[in-house]
Design a protein around this motif. Structure first.
Motif, PDB file in Angstrom:
ATOM      1  N   LEU A  39      66.293  15.322 185.296  1.00 16.67           N
ATOM      2  CA  LEU A  39      67.139  14.345 185.973  1.00 16.67           C
ATOM      3  C   LEU A  39      66.358  13.351 186.826  1.00 16.67           C
ATOM      4  N   ALA A  40      65.148  13.694 187.219  1.00 15.69           N
ATOM      5  CA  ALA A  40      64.358  12.853 188.129  1.00 15.69           C
ATOM      6  C   ALA A  40      64.228  11.397 187.673  1.00 15.69           C
ATOM      7  N   PRO A  41      63.955  11.111 186.403  1.00  9.29           N
ATOM      8  CA  PRO A  41      63.780   9.712 185.995  1.00  9.29           C
ATOM      9  C   PRO A  41      65.024   8.837 186.163  1.00  9.29           C
ATOM     10  N   TYR A  42      66.184   9.451 186.320  1.00  8.22           N
ATOM     11  CA  TYR A  42      67.425   8.690 186.428  1.00  8.22           C
ATOM     12  C   TYR A  42      67.707   8.218 187.854  1.00  8.22           C
ATOM     13  N   GLY A  43      66.953   8.709 188.821  1.00  8.03           N
ATOM     14  CA  GLY A  43      67.115   8.266 190.196  1.00  8.03           C
ATOM     15  C   GLY A  43      68.485   8.556 190.782  1.00  8.03           C
ATOM     16  N   LEU A  44      69.051   9.690 190.436  1.00  5.80           N
ATOM     17  CA  LEU A  44      70.373  10.039 190.934  1.00  5.80           C
ATOM     18  C   LEU A  44      70.309  10.442 192.401  1.00  5.80           C
TER      19      LEU A  44
END
Length: 84
Positions: A39-44
């Motif tokens: 999930l990290a690359p999505y900048g949630l």
């Protein structure tokens, strides 16, 4: 390994443009990737990732950094939901 990431409601805005209409994005990840790493690359924003499921099973916030994903997994995330 290949997994599907599904982001619902306002979180869909974090998906690539071509994936927003279906709320899902297939990605290739290295074996040993955790939920948190995927999930990290999505900048949630962390405050908006309250409900996280892998193949329909809830992943506690404390376990997202250690829960390993497998080929074919579906990782789904919903923001907090309020109703009345």
């Amino acid at each position: 390994m290949r997994i599907t990431i599904k982001l619902y409601a306002s979180l869909a805005a974090h998906l690539p443009d071509q994936a927003r209409s279906t709320n899902q994005h297939q990605v290739e990840l290295p074996t040993g990737t955790t939920v948190g790493q995927a999930l990290a690359p999505y900048g949630l924003p962390p405050a908006l990732t309250k409900l996280v499921l892998v193949n329909g099973h809830y992943i506690e916030e404390d376990n997202r950094g250690s829960h390993l994903l497998n080929d074919g997994d579906v990782l789904a995330v919903w923001p907090p939901i309020a109703g009345g």
